[in-house]
Design a protein around this motif. Sequence first.
Motif, PDB file in Angstrom:
ATOM      1  N   LEU A   1      29.556 -37.008 -22.653  1.00  0.00           N
ATOM      2  CA  LEU A   1      29.089 -37.106 -24.034  1.00  0.00           C
ATOM      3  C   LEU A   1      28.574 -35.771 -24.554  1.00  0.00           C
ATOM      4  CD1 LEU A   1      27.024 -40.419 -24.130  1.00  0.00           C
ATOM      5  CD2 LEU A   1      29.041 -39.906 -25.508  1.00  0.00           C
ATOM      6  N   ALA A   2      28.806 -35.520 -25.861  1.00  0.00           N
ATOM      7  CA  ALA A   2      28.359 -34.263 -26.470  1.00  0.00           C
ATOM      8  C   ALA A   2      28.734 -33.113 -25.548  1.00  0.00           C
ATOM      9  CB  ALA A   2      26.860 -34.300 -26.745  1.00  0.00           C
ATOM     10  N   SER A   3      30.008 -33.029 -25.249  1.00  0.00           N
ATOM     11  CA  SER A   3      30.512 -32.216 -24.141  1.00  0.00           C
ATOM     12  C   SER A   3      30.322 -30.722 -24.338  1.00  0.00           C
ATOM     13  CB  SER A   3      31.994 -32.537 -23.921  1.00  0.00           C
ATOM     14  OG  SER A   3      32.495 -31.906 -22.779  1.00  0.00           O
ATOM     15  N   GLY A   4      30.257 -30.256 -25.578  1.00  0.00           N
ATOM     16  CA  GLY A   4      30.043 -28.824 -25.799  1.00  0.00           C
ATOM     17  C   GLY A   4      31.194 -27.990 -25.298  1.00  0.00           C
ATOM     18  N   SER A   5      30.959 -27.195 -24.281  1.00  0.00           N
ATOM     19  CA  SER A   5      31.996 -26.347 -23.688  1.00  0.00           C
ATOM     20  C   SER A   5      32.949 -27.124 -22.786  1.00  0.00           C
ATOM     21  CB  SER A   5      31.336 -25.244 -22.851  1.00  0.00           C
ATOM     22  OG  SER A   5      30.681 -25.823 -21.722  1.00  0.00           O
TER      23      SER A   5
ATOM     24  N   LEU B   1      23.331 -44.722 -24.271  1.00  0.00           N
ATOM     25  CA  LEU B   1      23.268 -44.702 -22.811  1.00  0.00           C
ATOM     26  C   LEU B   1      22.771 -46.031 -22.247  1.00  0.00           C
ATOM     27  CD1 LEU B   1      21.851 -41.103 -22.212  1.00  0.00           C
ATOM     28  CD2 LEU B   1      24.233 -41.863 -22.127  1.00  0.00           C
ATOM     29  N   ARG B   2      21.838 -46.650 -22.916  1.00  0.00           N
ATOM     30  CA  ARG B   2      21.336 -47.945 -22.442  1.00  0.00           C
ATOM     31  C   ARG B   2      22.411 -49.028 -22.574  1.00  0.00           C
ATOM     32  NH1 ARG B   2      15.076 -48.892 -24.067  1.00  0.00           N
ATOM     33  NH2 ARG B   2      15.261 -50.320 -22.302  1.00  0.00           N
TER      34      ARG B   2
ATOM     35  N   VAL C   1      33.839 -35.914 -25.120  1.00  0.00           N
ATOM     36  CA  VAL C   1      33.675 -36.251 -26.533  1.00  0.00           C
ATOM     37  C   VAL C   1      32.684 -35.297 -27.192  1.00  0.00           C
ATOM     38  CG1 VAL C   1      32.963 -38.035 -28.171  1.00  0.00           C
ATOM     39  CG2 VAL C   1      34.169 -38.679 -26.076  1.00  0.00           C
ATOM     40  N   ASP C   2      33.045 -34.792 -28.364  1.00  0.00           N
ATOM     41  CA  ASP C   2      32.140 -33.967 -29.157  1.00  0.00           C
ATOM     42  C   ASP C   2      32.614 -34.022 -30.608  1.00  0.00           C
ATOM     43  OD1 ASP C   2      30.015 -31.537 -28.152  1.00  0.00           O
ATOM     44  OD2 ASP C   2      30.702 -31.451 -30.226  1.00  0.00           O
ATOM     45  N   ILE C   3      31.700 -33.805 -31.540  1.00  0.00           N
ATOM     46  CA  ILE C   3      32.067 -33.872 -32.950  1.00  0.00           C
ATOM     47  C   ILE C   3      32.556 -32.537 -33.506  1.00  0.00           C
ATOM     48  CG2 ILE C   3      30.480 -35.778 -33.397  1.00  0.00           C
ATOM     49  CD1 ILE C   3      28.586 -33.746 -34.718  1.00  0.00           C
ATOM     50  N   ASP C   4      32.334 -31.443 -32.787  1.00  0.00           N
ATOM     51  CA  ASP C   4      32.615 -30.096 -33.286  1.00  0.00           C
ATOM     52  C   ASP C   4      34.075 -29.712 -33.000  1.00  0.00           C
ATOM     53  OD1 ASP C   4      32.734 -27.366 -33.823  1.00  0.00           O
ATOM     54  OD2 ASP C   4      30.804 -26.928 -32.900  1.00  0.00           O
TER      55      ASP C   4
ATOM     56  N   ARG D   1      37.542 -35.712 -30.354  1.00  0.00           N
ATOM     57  CA  ARG D   1      36.615 -35.220 -31.365  1.00  0.00           C
ATOM     58  C   ARG D   1      36.153 -36.413 -32.199  1.00  0.00           C
ATOM     59  NH1 ARG D   1      37.866 -32.013 -36.857  1.00  0.00           N
ATOM     60  NH2 ARG D   1      35.700 -31.914 -37.586  1.00  0.00           N
ATOM     61  N   ALA D   2      34.956 -36.895 -31.915  1.00  0.00           N
ATOM     62  CA  ALA D   2      34.471 -38.101 -32.574  1.00  0.00           C
ATOM     63  C   ALA D   2      32.978 -38.259 -32.347  1.00  0.00           C
ATOM     64  CB  ALA D   2      35.206 -39.327 -32.021  1.00  0.00           C
ATOM     65  N   ASP D   3      32.357 -39.061 -33.211  1.00  0.00           N
ATOM     66  CA  ASP D   3      30.974 -39.502 -33.013  1.00  0.00           C
ATOM     67  C   ASP D   3      31.054 -40.950 -32.549  1.00  0.00           C
ATOM     68  OD1 ASP D   3      28.386 -40.448 -33.160  1.00  0.00           O
ATOM     69  OD2 ASP D   3      27.942 -39.527 -35.092  1.00  0.00           O
ATOM     70  N   ILE D   4      30.779 -41.188 -31.269  1.00  0.00           N
ATOM     71  CA  ILE D   4      30.908 -42.538 -30.713  1.00  0.00           C
ATOM     72  C   ILE D   4      29.552 -43.163 -30.401  1.00  0.00           C
ATOM     73  CG2 ILE D   4      33.170 -41.987 -29.744  1.00  0.00           C
ATOM     74  CD1 ILE D   4      31.793 -41.894 -26.963  1.00  0.00           C
ATOM     75  N   LEU D   5      28.464 -42.510 -30.820  1.00  0.00           N
ATOM     76  CA  LEU D   5      27.141 -42.969 -30.394  1.00  0.00           C
ATOM     77  C   LEU D   5      26.759 -44.324 -30.978  1.00  0.00           C
ATOM     78  CD1 LEU D   5      25.026 -39.696 -30.308  1.00  0.00           C
ATOM     79  CD2 LEU D   5      26.253 -40.852 -28.456  1.00  0.00           C
ATOM     80  N   GLY D   6      27.442 -44.762 -32.015  1.00  0.00           N
ATOM     81  CA  GLY D   6      27.181 -46.089 -32.550  1.00  0.00           C
ATOM     82  C   GLY D   6      27.955 -47.177 -31.836  1.00  0.00           C
ATOM     83  N   GLY D   7      28.817 -46.775 -30.879  1.00  0.00           N
ATOM     84  CA  GLY D   7      29.662 -47.733 -30.181  1.00  0.00           C
ATOM     85  C   GLY D   7      29.285 -47.912 -28.731  1.00  0.00           C
TER      86      GLY D   7
END
Length: 219
Positions: free
Chosen positions: A81-85, A161-162, A103-106, A128-134
């Motif tokens: 998640l929010a993988s960055g590099s 994460l929970r 996964v990352d949004i940038d 490339r996505a925002d999946i934090l709501g899923g």
Amino acid sequence: MTDTAADFVRSYAALAPLGFLPEIKLHQADEPIGLWELTEGEYRSEQPPPFWAFAWAGGQALARYVLDHPETVAGRRVLDLASGSGLVAVAAALSGAASVRAVDIDPFSAAAIGLNAAANGAEVSVDRADILGGDADGAEVVLAGDVFYSQVMADRMTGFLRRAAKAGARVLVGDPDRAFLPRPLFRELAAYDVPTTMALESVTVKHTRVWELRGPAQA
């Protein structure tokens, strides 16, 4: 990965091995502020510089743990998640994960992940996505390095994460004692003194821990 984004990454982040993780090469920028100006138009101190261009302490610690404990991910479906590099995703792939989804949004992050995976001969799928709501979409291991850098991000990340843990995933995070990490939800697995830079962290070494999210019953 667009050609434009990939060319930008190649131009401003040189491929080099990491001292703390000599097994991995990463496209890394020399300094954050100038690069932030190039990607956003202005530098704002309340915002972090581009995550994709640096080996952040939380990601380095988590990648080190995965490489040292390949059984954590071997043969399993992994989500970074929010993988960055893509550092942690690459470490998981090199440690024998059955599949790795980063996964990352940038858009620059997506490009950097693809380039870094290829440079290390690692098979990583990039989303490339925002999946934090899923949800974690069937991942058996969820990894997240240095994601608790603001209260808003911490709240969204903790919820995701929970849910992943409740669905049966093992959840590991790397964090250099950021203020927004919800420590009571985690148990410590390992600690490292990770080299960093004054420009990123105002220190040259950052004490950094790897944590595991407690299961629903424990939490």
